[in-house]
Design an enzyme around this catalytic site. Structure first.
Site, PDB file in Angstrom:
ATOM      1  N   ASP A   1      36.605  17.253  -8.902  1.00  0.00           N
ATOM      2  CA  ASP A   1      37.051  18.016 -10.495  1.00  0.00           C
ATOM      3  C   ASP A   1      35.254  18.426 -10.634  1.00  0.00           C
ATOM      4  O   ASP A   1      35.236  20.007 -10.732  1.00  0.00           O
ATOM      5  CB  ASP A   1      36.594  17.849 -11.404  1.00  0.00           C
ATOM      6  CG  ASP A   1      36.536  16.020 -11.194  1.00  0.00           C
ATOM      7  OD1 ASP A   1      35.639  15.709 -10.598  1.00  0.00           O
ATOM      8  OD2 ASP A   1      35.538  15.086 -12.750  1.00  0.00           O
TER       9      ASP A   1
ATOM     10  N   ASP B   1      43.319  28.136  -3.628  1.00  0.00           N
ATOM     11  CA  ASP B   1      43.708  28.965  -4.315  1.00  0.00           C
ATOM     12  C   ASP B   1      42.690  29.494  -4.938  1.00  0.00           C
ATOM     13  O   ASP B   1      42.233  30.749  -5.146  1.00  0.00           O
ATOM     14  CB  ASP B   1      44.696  28.540  -5.715  1.00  0.00           C
ATOM     15  CG  ASP B   1      46.291  28.895  -5.013  1.00  0.00           C
ATOM     16  OD1 ASP B   1      46.458  29.636  -3.758  1.00  0.00           O
ATOM     17  OD2 ASP B   1      46.985  28.523  -5.476  1.00  0.00           O
TER      18      ASP B   1
ATOM     19  N   ASP C   1      45.508  22.239  -1.992  1.00  0.00           N
ATOM     20  CA  ASP C   1      46.212  23.354  -1.853  1.00  0.00           C
ATOM     21  C   ASP C   1      45.606  24.047  -2.924  1.00  0.00           C
ATOM     22  O   ASP C   1      45.343  25.167  -3.245  1.00  0.00           O
ATOM     23  CB  ASP C   1      47.892  22.686  -2.110  1.00  0.00           C
ATOM     24  CG  ASP C   1      48.277  23.508  -2.770  1.00  0.00           C
ATOM     25  OD1 ASP C   1      48.662  24.165  -2.312  1.00  0.00           O
ATOM     26  OD2 ASP C   1      49.202  23.319  -4.103  1.00  0.00           O
TER      27      ASP C   1
ATOM     28  N   TYR D   1      52.272  15.409  -0.500  1.00  0.00           N
ATOM     29  CA  TYR D   1      53.237  16.152  -0.538  1.00  0.00           C
ATOM     30  C   TYR D   1      54.424  15.118   0.213  1.00  0.00           C
ATOM     31  O   TYR D   1      55.280  15.640   0.283  1.00  0.00           O
ATOM     32  CB  TYR D   1      53.094  17.198   0.579  1.00  0.00           C
ATOM     33  CG  TYR D   1      51.769  18.361   0.353  1.00  0.00           C
ATOM     34  CD1 TYR D   1      51.103  18.332  -1.179  1.00  0.00           C
ATOM     35  CD2 TYR D   1      53.095  19.748   0.134  1.00  0.00           C
ATOM     36  CE1 TYR D   1      50.506  19.493  -1.399  1.00  0.00           C
ATOM     37  CE2 TYR D   1      52.154  20.698  -0.837  1.00  0.00           C
ATOM     38  CZ  TYR D   1      50.879  20.931  -0.981  1.00  0.00           C
ATOM     39  OH  TYR D   1      50.430  21.715  -2.156  1.00  0.00           O
TER      40      TYR D   1
ATOM     41  N   LYS E   1      38.344  12.377  -4.797  1.00  0.00           N
ATOM     42  CA  LYS E   1      38.875  11.695  -6.090  1.00  0.00           C
ATOM     43  C   LYS E   1      38.370  10.069  -6.365  1.00  0.00           C
ATOM     44  O   LYS E   1      38.894   8.771  -6.906  1.00  0.00           O
ATOM     45  CB  LYS E   1      39.945  11.357  -7.097  1.00  0.00           C
ATOM     46  CG  LYS E   1      39.442  11.368  -8.534  1.00  0.00           C
ATOM     47  CD  LYS E   1      38.612  12.599  -9.403  1.00  0.00           C
ATOM     48  CE  LYS E   1      38.742  11.993 -10.743  1.00  0.00           C
ATOM     49  NZ  LYS E   1      38.476  12.879 -11.350  1.00  0.00           N
TER      50      LYS E   1
HETATM   51  C1  IPM Z   1      50.536  26.683   0.692  1.00  0.00           C
HETATM   52  C2  IPM Z   1      52.016  27.394  -1.196  1.00  0.00           C
HETATM   53  C3  IPM Z   1      52.361  25.449   0.083  1.00  0.00           C
HETATM   54  C4  IPM Z   1      51.616  24.429  -1.070  1.00  0.00           C
HETATM   55  C5  IPM Z   1      53.432  25.611  -1.074  1.00  0.00           C
HETATM   56  C6  IPM Z   1      54.687  26.928  -1.097  1.00  0.00           C
HETATM   57  C7  IPM Z   1      54.763  24.235  -0.596  1.00  0.00           C
HETATM   58  O1  IPM Z   1      50.746  27.123  -1.930  1.00  0.00           O
HETATM   59  O2  IPM Z   1      50.132  26.999   1.660  1.00  0.00           O
HETATM   60  O3  IPM Z   1      49.292  26.268  -0.163  1.00  0.00           O
HETATM   61  O4  IPM Z   1      51.331  23.802  -1.454  1.00  0.00           O
HETATM   62  O5  IPM Z   1      51.268  24.222   0.744  1.00  0.00           O
HETATM   63 MG    MG Z   2      48.964  26.537  -2.016  1.00  0.00          MG
END
Ligand code: IPM
Ligand code: MG
Length: 360
Positions: free
Chosen positions: A227, A255, A251, A146, A195
């Site tokens: 993975d 999710d 990240d 990032y 990784k």
């Molecule tokens: C999160 C989001 C952000 C990230 C995006 C919106 C830049 O996906 O907070 O997980 O990737 O950190």
């Molecule tokens: Mg995210």
């Protein structure tokens, strides 16, 4: 107690979910005799529309003067929003990355917990979630891909893009320490995800994490390739306690972890630096497709507000009360559309906020 809180509603569903979280915080103040002083600030697309940039010095200064920040979400629909005609460094997400970096919020805590009431909404087979799961992703937030150097260039008619994944040992050490400290207060297990079979940054990560682990003999450490971790999260999520990982892996895995709780609309997060200050936001995005329709699930933001009470304001009892209110409302069978299942009552954003407030 008096506290200063900066609210940054942001884009998309941000304003409506932050509005509900504030409602719950107002209820906490009333019930427990606190005073929260609020200041509102802009970020992302909302800031671009007003100031032409996704994050201003004023927003950073406001955040710096507060005990904590509660944020909604950042970003719009990349296919249709004019924000995405701007160069990448001026787009909404750049504001989010900048505020994380400016406030040195290197530790991102994303807890994923299976509510017994939401088993029906969980996409995993009942035998996999029989004993439930309660894990916390400790994501490094101010390094890695990032924030490494990036560029796109054309050479001899061929376009090439470069992103750089950089970590130094200090950056790894401080997040590892946070991971082990929190594991000590939980089930005393850290799964460090990397990784290391491919990346140098991961090999350094593994080495430094092992050094830190030596100071925590009471905490069990295991290493897992990313993975494999993605696979294990859906095969047996109950095996995890603290998942310690770098920015990009965190990240992606967060999710995935949120979805197995039933919905991405349930996952709260705290972003912390070395002090008590923190920025609290749901882990989900701005969902522009449902913005302003009273459909968004405000629970992740309300749970983020509970994390704020706990970590930045030292109000543990109040945080417990908010979390219990969420549980009660789920037990009563109320659901937003993303976690809806048969026999439950579907409610909108506003109603969900009101119900949680009423159950405080
Ligand atoms: C999160 C989001 C952000 C990230 C995006 C919106 C830049 O996906 O907070 O997980 O990737 O950190
Ligand atoms: Mg995210």
């Amino acid at each position: 107690m008096e506290h200063k809180i900066v609210l940054i509603p942001g884009d998309g569903i941000g304003p409506e979910i932050v509005r509900e979280a504030k409602k719950v915080l107002d209820g906490v103040c009333e019930k427990y005799g606190h005073t929260f002083q609020y200041e509102e600030a802009l970020i992302g697309g909302a800031s671009i529309d007003t100031y032409g940039v996704p994050l201003t010095d004023e927003t950073i200064a406001a955040a710096n003067s507060a005990d904590a920040v509660l944020m909604g979400s950042v970003g719009g629909d990349a296919a249709t929003s004019p924000w995405y005609q701007l160069e990448p460094s001026k787009r909404p997400e750049a504001g989010l990355l900048k505020i994380r970096k400016e406030l040195n919020l290197f530790a991102n805590l994303r807890p994923a917990y299976l509510y017994s009431q939401l088993r029906e909404a969980c996409p995993l087979r009942p035998d996999i979630i029989e004993t439930g799961f309660d894990l916390l992703i400790m994501r490094e937030l101010t390094g890695g891909l990032y924030f490494g150097e990036r560029k796109t260039y054309e050479e001899n008619g061929v376009w090439t893009a470069v992103d750089t994944l950089v970590y130094n040992e200090q950056e790894i050490r401080r997040i590892a320490v946070k991971g082990f400290e929190i594991a000590r207060k939980r089930q005393k297990k850290v799964t460090s995800v990397d990784k290391a079979n491919v990346l140098d940054s991961s090999r350094l990560w593994r080495k430094v994490v092992e050094e830190v682990a030596a100071d925590y003999p009471d905490v069990k450490l295991e290493h897992m390739l990313v993975d494999n971790c993605a696979m294990q999260l859906v095969r047996d999520p109950g095996q995890f306690d603290v998942v310690l990982t770098e920015n990009m892996f965190g990240d992606i895995l967060s999710d995935e972890a949120s979805m197995i709780t039933g919905s991405i609309g349930m996952l709260s997060s705290a972003s912390l630096n070395e002090t008590k200050f923190g920025l609290y936001e749901p882990s989900h995005g701005s969902a522009p497709d449902i913005a302003g329709q009273d459909k968004a699930n405000p629970i992740a933001t309300i749970l983020s507000a509970a994390m704020m009470l706990r970590y930045s304001l030292d109000l543990d009892q109040e945080a417990d009360a908010v979390e219990q209110a969420v549980q009660k409302v789920l037990s009563q069978g109320y659901r937003t559309v993303d976690i809806m299942s048969e026999g439950c009552t579907c409610v909108g954003t506003r109603k969900m906020g009101e119900l949680i407030l009423k159950n405080l």
